[in-house]
Design a protein around this motif. Structure first.
Motif, short mmCIF file in Angstrom:
data_model
loop_
_atom_site.label_atom_id
_atom_site.label_comp_id
_atom_site.label_asym_id
_atom_site.label_seq_id
_atom_site.Cartn_x
_atom_site.Cartn_y
_atom_site.Cartn_z
N GLN A 236 0.82 -1.21 0.00
CA GLN A 236 0.00 0.00 0.00
C GLN A 236 0.85 1.26 0.00
N ALA A 239 0.77 3.24 -3.25
CA ALA A 239 -0.35 4.16 -3.44
C ALA A 239 -0.09 5.49 -2.77
N ALA A 240 0.44 5.45 -1.54
CA ALA A 240 0.75 6.70 -0.83
C ALA A 240 1.83 7.49 -1.56
N ARG A 243 0.31 9.29 -4.53
CA ARG A 243 -0.44 10.49 -4.15
C ARG A 243 0.51 11.66 -3.91
N HIS A 262 4.48 -2.61 -5.97
CA HIS A 262 4.13 -1.20 -5.84
C HIS A 262 3.41 -0.69 -7.09
N SER A 265 -0.14 -1.47 -6.61
CA SER A 265 -0.72 -0.52 -5.67
C SER A 265 -1.01 0.81 -6.35
N VAL A 266 -0.11 1.25 -7.24
CA VAL A 266 -0.30 2.51 -7.96
C VAL A 266 -1.51 2.41 -8.89
N THR A 268 -4.18 0.64 -8.50
CA THR A 268 -5.38 0.73 -7.67
C THR A 268 -5.67 2.17 -7.28
N GLU A 269 -4.62 2.90 -6.92
CA GLU A 269 -4.79 4.29 -6.51
C GLU A 269 -5.20 5.17 -7.68
N CYS A 270 -4.68 4.90 -8.88
CA CYS A 270 -5.07 5.67 -10.06
C CYS A 270 -6.58 5.59 -10.28
N ARG A 272 -8.83 4.88 -8.06
CA ARG A 272 -9.53 5.56 -6.97
C ARG A 272 -9.58 7.07 -7.20
N LEU A 273 -8.54 7.59 -7.88
CA LEU A 273 -8.47 9.02 -8.16
C LEU A 273 -9.21 9.41 -9.44
#
Length: 353
Positions: A236, A239-240, A243, A262, A265-266, A268-270, A272-273
């Protein structure tokens, strides 16, 4: 009366000997010895007969007695950063399977990612009789280097190749592999490229990849954007880190992750954004782990054969100990597996706040 004394004498079995195995298999004692100790020198048919006879009689070579007579332990120590990471498990599996084939045992120690402090992990293995050490990454611990040189304990560094390595190494050039991955991004049209890296102190892999990235960005006359994460923690952190990158440089169009986990994780974060992959962000990883081709989109990654590196390293150490073959550095090639996670940049992408 003891339990052993209650057993009728006729029921006590004599321990099988090499003579018994030879008689049952219909071969000479010398053939039994060679089949059990150097099986590669015996024809498969004969070896099978000997193995079947030994199994039927419950005969096993006395490895402890042999080791004492020869003053050999037949133990090899392997030091890796972690066990839970699929890459390190593959490397360790390659080493272990090579050792088993040559009737050696392997000891594995987990030492984290900082190779400046390996002695405390190596010494227990040496004290238990390890005849050689195979270490993931370049050895940056001078105390360990001096200790092993003084006692003639062979060291082999694996996964990373460097011309000026203090000990023989079997692996690939992390600097070159990263440069090739960056060149792929540039060919696609990306110049706003960020990197998510692991901690660099004591970690030659991250040091080499970050150095390649900085040199490439200087060539492009672009400001480097590097976010470090601690590999000791979970995926995770990727993702942080992403950001933080977007907050600093919202115009970034591509991210290179120095670990496939990683990159996942990135991704997944993309989403979410609100970013569409790969149209709004190109992402690449490192090591091409088994799950990378099943991600959505499939991940572009630097392919590294961890199992093969481990196996070749194990064999090299064994040939050194058994045949006196010098330990030599071997540079292995990598390749970039291009998949759907990297495309031309979308220069009209709305910037994130």
């Amino acid at each position: 009366m003891t339990e052993e004394q209650t057993v009728p004498p006729q029921k006590l079995r004599r321990k099988a000997t090499v003579h018994d195995v030879a008689r049952l298999a219909g071969v000479s004692i010398a053939t039994v010895s060679r089949s059990l100790n150097k099986p590669e020198t015996v024809r498969p048919g004969l070896r099978k007969r000997v193995d079947m006879a030994a199994a039927e009689l419950g005969y096993y070579t006395n490895s402890i007695g042999k080791a004492l007579r020869n003053q050999r332990s037949r133990l090899i120590g392997t030091i890796i950063p972690k066990l839970f990471d699929p890459l390190f498990s593959l490397v360790a599996s390659g080493v272990q399977e090579a050792l088993v084939e040559y009737d050696y045992l392997g000891i594995i120690q987990v030492a984290g990612y900082d190779n400046r402090d390996l002695m405390k992990h190596a010494l227990p293995m040496i004290e238990k009789g390890a005849e050689g050490l195979i270490i993931f990454g370049q050895v940056q611990d001078k105390v360990l280097l001096d200790y092993c040189r003084q006692r003639d304990i062979p060291l082999l560094s694996i996964y990373s190749f460097a011309e000026d390595a203090p000990v023989p190494c079997i692996g690939f050039d992390n600097y070159q592999a990263t440069t090739e991955l960056l060149n792929l991004m540039i060919q696609l049209g990306h110049v706003e490229i960020a990197m998510i890296s692991g901690r660099q102190p004591g970690n030659d892999r991250q040091q080499a990849r970050v150095s390649s990235y900085i040199a490439t960005m200087e060539r492009l006359r672009c400001e480097p954007v590097i976010e470090e994460v601690d590999h000791e923690f979970g995926i995770q952190d990727g993702a942080a880190a992403f950001r933080r990158i977007i907050k600093r440089r919202p115009e970034i169009t591509a991210v290179i992750c120095n670990r496939d986990a990683h990159a996942f994780s990135v991704m997944t974060e993309c989403r979410r954004l609100g970013l569409t992959l790969p149209h709004d962000m190109s992402i690449a990883g490192f090591d091409d782990l088994a799950y990378s081709s099943f991600l959505d989109p499939p991940l572009t990654s630097v392919s590294v054969s961890g199992y093969e590196i481990g196996r070749r390293s194990g064999i090299a150490m064994l040939r050194h100990l058994e045949e006196g073959m010098p330990l030599r550095s071997i540079r292995l090639e990598t390749r970039i597996v291009v998949r759907g996670s990297t495309v031309r940049p979308n220069l009209n992408r709305p910037l994130l706040d």
